[in-house]
Scaffold this motif. Structure first.
Motif, mmCIF file in Angstrom:
data_model
loop_
_atom_site.group_PDB
_atom_site.id
_atom_site.type_symbol
_atom_site.label_atom_id
_atom_site.label_comp_id
_atom_site.label_asym_id
_atom_site.label_seq_id
_atom_site.Cartn_x
_atom_site.Cartn_y
_atom_site.Cartn_z
ATOM 1 N N THR A 12 0.708 -1.350 -0.120
ATOM 2 C CA THR A 12 -0.090 0.095 -0.213
ATOM 3 C C THR A 12 0.906 1.528 -0.133
ATOM 4 O O THR A 12 1.832 1.150 0.683
ATOM 5 C CB THR A 12 -0.640 -0.136 1.125
ATOM 6 N N SER A 13 0.367 2.179 -0.615
ATOM 7 C CA SER A 13 0.815 3.447 -0.492
ATOM 8 C C SER A 13 0.014 4.410 0.042
ATOM 9 O O SER A 13 -1.301 4.105 0.771
ATOM 10 C CB SER A 13 1.599 3.648 -1.915
ATOM 11 N N ASP A 14 0.187 6.013 0.588
ATOM 12 C CA ASP A 14 -0.657 6.974 0.867
ATOM 13 C C ASP A 14 -2.242 7.533 -0.207
ATOM 14 O O ASP A 14 -2.067 8.371 -0.565
ATOM 15 C CB ASP A 14 0.280 7.751 1.345
ATOM 16 N N VAL A 15 -2.574 6.965 -1.490
ATOM 17 C CA VAL A 15 -2.300 7.251 -2.827
ATOM 18 C C VAL A 15 -4.312 6.949 -2.383
ATOM 19 O O VAL A 15 -5.169 6.205 -1.723
ATOM 20 C CB VAL A 15 -2.933 6.007 -3.814
ATOM 21 N N ASP A 16 -4.722 8.000 -2.201
ATOM 22 C CA ASP A 16 -6.025 8.503 -2.061
ATOM 23 C C ASP A 16 -7.021 7.942 -2.825
ATOM 24 O O ASP A 16 -7.375 8.159 -4.158
ATOM 25 C CB ASP A 16 -6.115 9.935 -1.607
ATOM 26 N N LEU A 17 -7.582 7.280 -2.645
ATOM 27 C CA LEU A 17 -8.745 6.293 -3.451
ATOM 28 C C LEU A 17 -10.002 7.259 -3.953
ATOM 29 O O LEU A 17 -11.226 6.979 -3.348
ATOM 30 C CB LEU A 17 -8.861 4.635 -2.804
ATOM 31 N N LYS A 18 -9.876 8.206 -4.964
ATOM 32 C CA LYS A 18 -11.273 9.002 -5.255
ATOM 33 C C LYS A 18 -11.891 8.517 -6.621
ATOM 34 O O LYS A 18 -10.977 8.233 -7.683
ATOM 35 C CB LYS A 18 -10.424 10.043 -5.013
ATOM 36 N N VAL A 19 -12.431 9.523 -6.803
ATOM 37 C CA VAL A 19 -13.484 9.370 -8.058
ATOM 38 C C VAL A 19 -12.312 9.250 -9.349
ATOM 39 O O VAL A 19 -11.897 10.241 -9.199
ATOM 40 C CB VAL A 19 -14.558 9.789 -8.455
ATOM 41 N N GLY A 20 -12.013 8.239 -10.202
ATOM 42 C CA GLY A 20 -10.703 8.581 -11.075
ATOM 43 C C GLY A 20 -10.073 7.960 -11.644
ATOM 44 O O GLY A 20 -9.378 7.151 -12.121
ATOM 45 N N THR A 21 -10.030 7.306 -9.864
ATOM 46 C CA THR A 21 -8.964 5.838 -9.362
ATOM 47 C C THR A 21 -8.761 5.107 -10.666
ATOM 48 O O THR A 21 -10.354 4.521 -11.117
ATOM 49 C CB THR A 21 -9.190 5.940 -8.206
ATOM 50 N N LEU A 22 -7.690 4.344 -11.133
ATOM 51 C CA LEU A 22 -7.753 3.638 -11.664
ATOM 52 C C LEU A 22 -7.424 1.638 -11.482
ATOM 53 O O LEU A 22 -6.427 2.074 -10.376
ATOM 54 C CB LEU A 22 -7.053 3.729 -13.387
ATOM 55 N N ALA A 23 -7.287 0.661 -11.879
ATOM 56 C CA ALA A 23 -7.729 -0.497 -11.423
ATOM 57 C C ALA A 23 -7.293 -0.573 -12.306
ATOM 58 O O ALA A 23 -8.072 -1.186 -13.701
ATOM 59 C CB ALA A 23 -8.575 -0.737 -10.139
ATOM 60 N N THR A 24 -6.145 -2.151 -11.917
ATOM 61 C CA THR A 24 -5.986 -3.472 -13.165
ATOM 62 C C THR A 24 -6.694 -4.575 -12.709
ATOM 63 O O THR A 24 -5.824 -4.552 -11.109
ATOM 64 C CB THR A 24 -4.718 -3.504 -13.876
ATOM 65 N N TRP A 25 -7.017 -5.452 -12.767
ATOM 66 C CA TRP A 25 -7.888 -6.651 -12.242
ATOM 67 C C TRP A 25 -7.027 -7.763 -12.946
ATOM 68 O O TRP A 25 -7.501 -8.652 -14.215
ATOM 69 C CB TRP A 25 -9.223 -7.137 -12.181
ATOM 70 N N VAL A 26 -6.390 -8.249 -12.455
ATOM 71 C CA VAL A 26 -5.608 -9.374 -13.517
ATOM 72 C C VAL A 26 -6.687 -11.238 -12.937
ATOM 73 O O VAL A 26 -6.015 -11.491 -11.458
ATOM 74 C CB VAL A 26 -4.693 -9.630 -13.074
ATOM 75 N N ILE A 27 -7.178 -11.744 -13.242
ATOM 76 C CA ILE A 27 -8.012 -12.949 -12.876
ATOM 77 C C ILE A 27 -7.534 -14.330 -13.031
ATOM 78 O O ILE A 27 -6.945 -14.269 -14.313
ATOM 79 C CB ILE A 27 -9.409 -12.701 -13.665
ATOM 80 N N MET A 28 -6.766 -15.255 -12.110
ATOM 81 C CA MET A 28 -6.227 -15.884 -12.293
ATOM 82 C C MET A 28 -6.900 -17.157 -11.484
ATOM 83 O O MET A 28 -7.847 -17.312 -10.593
ATOM 84 C CB MET A 28 -4.825 -16.218 -11.577
ATOM 85 N N LYS A 29 -6.227 -18.829 -11.885
ATOM 86 C CA LYS A 29 -6.836 -19.704 -11.690
ATOM 87 C C LYS A 29 -5.000 -20.404 -11.446
ATOM 88 O O LYS A 29 -4.618 -20.580 -12.092
ATOM 89 C CB LYS A 29 -7.220 -20.910 -13.048
ATOM 90 N N GLN A 30 -4.782 -20.733 -9.835
ATOM 91 C CA GLN A 30 -4.585 -21.427 -9.211
ATOM 92 C C GLN A 30 -3.584 -23.077 -9.871
ATOM 93 O O GLN A 30 -4.859 -23.629 -10.310
ATOM 94 C CB GLN A 30 -4.282 -21.589 -7.907
ATOM 95 N N LEU A 31 -2.784 -22.987 -10.713
ATOM 96 C CA LEU A 31 -2.411 -24.837 -10.979
ATOM 97 C C LEU A 31 -1.313 -25.038 -10.079
ATOM 98 O O LEU A 31 -0.738 -26.639 -10.013
ATOM 99 C CB LEU A 31 -1.737 -23.728 -12.907
ATOM 100 N N ASP A 32 -0.921 -24.352 -9.670
ATOM 101 C CA ASP A 32 0.143 -25.088 -8.594
ATOM 102 C C ASP A 32 0.189 -24.459 -7.157
ATOM 103 O O ASP A 32 -0.401 -23.447 -6.721
ATOM 104 C CB ASP A 32 1.635 -25.378 -9.098
ATOM 105 N N ASP A 33 0.197 -25.702 -6.011
ATOM 106 C CA ASP A 33 0.232 -25.461 -4.940
ATOM 107 C C ASP A 33 1.217 -24.314 -4.174
ATOM 108 O O ASP A 33 1.144 -23.103 -2.995
ATOM 109 C CB ASP A 33 0.564 -26.069 -3.744
ATOM 110 N N SER A 34 2.124 -23.571 -4.932
ATOM 111 C CA SER A 34 3.049 -22.947 -4.431
ATOM 112 C C SER A 34 2.731 -21.398 -5.101
ATOM 113 O O SER A 34 3.784 -20.391 -4.957
ATOM 114 C CB SER A 34 4.470 -23.521 -5.368
ATOM 115 N N TYR A 35 1.589 -21.753 -5.820
ATOM 116 C CA TYR A 35 1.557 -20.330 -6.541
ATOM 117 C C TYR A 35 1.267 -18.384 -5.556
ATOM 118 O O TYR A 35 1.953 -17.884 -5.781
ATOM 119 C CB TYR A 35 -0.363 -20.139 -6.790
ATOM 120 N N GLU A 36 0.655 -18.459 -4.129
ATOM 121 C CA GLU A 36 0.629 -17.968 -3.491
ATOM 122 C C GLU A 36 2.426 -17.904 -2.298
ATOM 123 O O GLU A 36 1.967 -16.152 -2.618
ATOM 124 C CB GLU A 36 -0.034 -17.868 -2.112
#
Length: 185
Positions: A68-92
């Motif tokens: 985390t940082s001190d970024v203020d989450l305000k209207v207009g904030t952008l986000a990327t979401w990467v959806i993944m499926k775990q294939l190996d128990d070491s993923y996390e």
């Protein structure tokens, strides 16, 4: 086409989240938010809201790791979401030990606001589309562009090799870009 909107609700604990889901008093919340509206007005709002969307998917997540940082989450904030499926128990472990330090470097350099790793709690099972989401927050388009232009450029050779192996622990389903359009506190 999939979903056009995503609603995120944060809870202090898993217990609080499960209690809220089972006792969601949406009408009570609406009365608090709009104390001057009549029951007839609120019912009209609910009717209009129900017709405006198809809530086709609900997923519950737990935060696994974050930068985390001190970024203020305000209207207009952008986000990327990467959806993944775990294939190996070491993923996390790989995500936290290999990818997190790189994301922290990007946050420290001001090229990213926040980064996080979420694990799906429900739904669960072998047929689930994705098991994890990583998200990255950016204060604006300029910060996202700075990240994209230097993505991977700051990794040393050993890190690049570890990343190459780490990618084998997941099936990257898709990447989405989102823009925060409303906040409620």
């Amino acid at each position: 086409q999939g979903s056009q909107f995503l609603t995120v609700t944060l809870f202090a604990s898993l217990e609080n989240m499960l209690k809220a889901i089972n006792s969601l008093d949406v009408y009570g919340y609406a009365k608090k938010a709009y104390p001057t509206k009549t029951d007839k007005d609120l019912n009209a709002i609910f009717d209009k809201t129900g017709k405006s969307r198809d809530m086709s998917n609900q997923v519950l997540f737990k935060m696994v790791d974050q930068v985390t940082s001190d970024v203020d989450l305000k209207v207009g904030t952008l986000a990327t979401w990467v959806i993944m499926k775990q294939l190996d128990d070491s993923y996390e472990k790989v995500e936290s030990e290999i990818f997190k330090p790189w994301h922290k470097q990007m946050v420290d350099q001001g090229k990213m606001g926040n980064w996080g790793l979420l694990r799906a709690i429900l739904p669960a099972g072998s047929e689930v589309y994705g098991t994890h989401i990583t998200f990255s927050m950016y204060k604006d388009e300029a910060q996202l562009a700075a990240f994209m232009e230097d993505s991977g450029g700051t990794m040393d050779l050993m890190t690049q090799l570890a990343v190459k192996d780490g990618i084998k622990t997941r099936d990257q389903k898709e990447v989405k870009l989102a823009k925060l359009i409303m906040t409620v506190k």
